[in-house]
Motif scaffolding. Structure first.
Motif, short mmCIF file in Angstrom:
data_model
loop_
_atom_site.label_atom_id
_atom_site.label_comp_id
_atom_site.label_asym_id
_atom_site.label_seq_id
_atom_site.Cartn_x
_atom_site.Cartn_y
_atom_site.Cartn_z
N ARG A 1 35.71 38.80 -8.14
CA ARG A 1 35.33 39.88 -9.06
C ARG A 1 34.37 39.40 -10.16
O ARG A 1 33.53 40.18 -10.60
CB ARG A 1 36.59 40.46 -9.73
CG ARG A 1 37.59 41.05 -8.77
CD ARG A 1 38.72 41.76 -9.51
NE ARG A 1 39.48 40.85 -10.38
CZ ARG A 1 39.62 41.03 -11.69
NH1 ARG A 1 39.07 42.06 -12.29
NH2 ARG A 1 40.32 40.17 -12.41
N PHE A 2 34.50 38.16 -10.56
CA PHE A 2 33.64 37.61 -11.61
C PHE A 2 32.65 36.63 -10.99
O PHE A 2 32.96 35.92 -10.04
CB PHE A 2 34.47 36.86 -12.65
CG PHE A 2 35.33 37.73 -13.54
CD1 PHE A 2 35.56 39.07 -13.26
CD2 PHE A 2 35.92 37.19 -14.66
CE1 PHE A 2 36.36 39.85 -14.08
CE2 PHE A 2 36.72 37.94 -15.51
CZ PHE A 2 36.94 39.29 -15.20
N THR A 3 31.46 36.58 -11.57
CA THR A 3 30.43 35.64 -11.15
C THR A 3 29.81 35.01 -12.39
O THR A 3 29.37 35.73 -13.29
CB THR A 3 29.34 36.32 -10.31
OG1 THR A 3 29.94 36.93 -9.16
CG2 THR A 3 28.31 35.30 -9.85
N ILE A 4 29.76 33.69 -12.41
CA ILE A 4 29.13 32.98 -13.51
C ILE A 4 27.84 32.36 -13.01
O ILE A 4 27.78 31.82 -11.90
CB ILE A 4 30.08 31.89 -14.09
CG1 ILE A 4 29.46 31.23 -15.32
CG2 ILE A 4 30.46 30.86 -13.03
CD1 ILE A 4 30.44 30.30 -16.06
N PHE A 5 26.79 32.48 -13.77
CA PHE A 5 25.54 31.82 -13.42
C PHE A 5 24.69 31.65 -14.68
O PHE A 5 24.88 32.34 -15.67
CB PHE A 5 24.79 32.58 -12.34
CG PHE A 5 24.26 33.91 -12.76
CD1 PHE A 5 25.07 35.03 -12.74
CD2 PHE A 5 22.94 34.06 -13.17
CE1 PHE A 5 24.58 36.27 -13.13
CE2 PHE A 5 22.45 35.29 -13.55
CZ PHE A 5 23.27 36.40 -13.52
N GLY A 6 23.75 30.71 -14.59
CA GLY A 6 22.89 30.41 -15.72
C GLY A 6 21.44 30.72 -15.42
O GLY A 6 21.06 30.88 -14.25
N ASP A 7 20.64 30.80 -16.46
CA ASP A 7 19.21 31.05 -16.25
C ASP A 7 18.50 29.72 -15.96
O ASP A 7 19.05 28.65 -16.14
CB ASP A 7 18.61 31.75 -17.46
CG ASP A 7 18.59 30.89 -18.71
OD1 ASP A 7 17.96 31.29 -19.70
OD2 ASP A 7 19.22 29.80 -18.71
N ASP A 8 17.25 29.83 -15.50
CA ASP A 8 16.51 28.63 -15.11
C ASP A 8 16.25 27.70 -16.30
O ASP A 8 16.15 26.49 -16.14
CB ASP A 8 15.17 29.03 -14.48
CG ASP A 8 15.36 29.65 -13.11
OD1 ASP A 8 14.44 30.34 -12.64
OD2 ASP A 8 16.44 29.45 -12.52
N ALA A 9 16.16 28.28 -17.48
CA ALA A 9 15.90 27.47 -18.67
C ALA A 9 17.15 26.74 -19.14
O ALA A 9 17.08 25.89 -20.03
CB ALA A 9 15.36 28.35 -19.79
N LYS A 10 18.28 27.11 -18.56
CA LYS A 10 19.58 26.50 -18.89
C LYS A 10 19.92 26.66 -20.37
O LYS A 10 20.52 25.78 -20.98
CB LYS A 10 19.59 25.02 -18.48
CG LYS A 10 19.42 24.83 -16.98
CD LYS A 10 19.57 23.39 -16.54
CE LYS A 10 19.43 23.27 -15.03
NZ LYS A 10 19.58 21.88 -14.57
N THR A 11 19.53 27.81 -20.90
CA THR A 11 19.90 28.11 -22.29
C THR A 11 20.87 29.27 -22.38
O THR A 11 21.42 29.53 -23.44
CB THR A 11 18.66 28.44 -23.13
OG1 THR A 11 17.99 29.57 -22.56
CG2 THR A 11 17.71 27.26 -23.18
#
Length: 123
Positions: free
Chosen positions: A65-75
């Motif tokens: 149900r949940f998804t964690i992800f980061g942006d390419d800039a890693k900020t």
């Protein structure tokens, strides 16, 4: 590293929300991110985490149900929450695990926390 969490709110059961956690400062020291949550009267628990290499981990209660992800800039790290249920009601906190080195090259590990953002799921 300073963390700014946002995106909480009130949603009906079955609905979705996206939480965001924006980091500033020495973001290159971040080795892993986490989203924790604390329901009223309960201890804080890990909901999801992601390493700088992209490995993810989820609590059994949120898997699928949940998804964690980061942006390419890693900020910025996001937590997409789908099919929310009343038991997901909690204050959600983002965290960043940091690794940096002193002038004498001694490793230092620490954790930064953002302020909480309230998620309320009505039945």
């Amino acid at each position: 590293v300073q963390l700014q969490a946002s995106g909480g709110g009130l949603v009906q059961a079955g609905g979705s929300l996206r939480l965001s956690c924006l980091a500033s400062g020495n973001v290159n020291s971040i080795r892993a991110w986490g989203w924790y949550r604390q329901a009223p009267g309960k201890q804080r628990e890990l909901a999801a985490s992601i390493t700088s290499g992209g490995s993810t981990n989820y609590a059994d209660s949120v898997k699928g149900r949940f998804t964690i992800f980061g942006d390419d800039a890693k900020t910025t790290v996001y937590l997409y929450m789908n099919n929310l249920q009343p038991e997901d009601t909690a204050v959600y906190f983002c965290s960043a695990d940091l690794l940096y080195y002193t002038d004498s090259m001694e490793p230092v590990v620490s954790r930064s926390w953002g302020q909480g953002t309230l998620v309320t799921v009505s039945s």
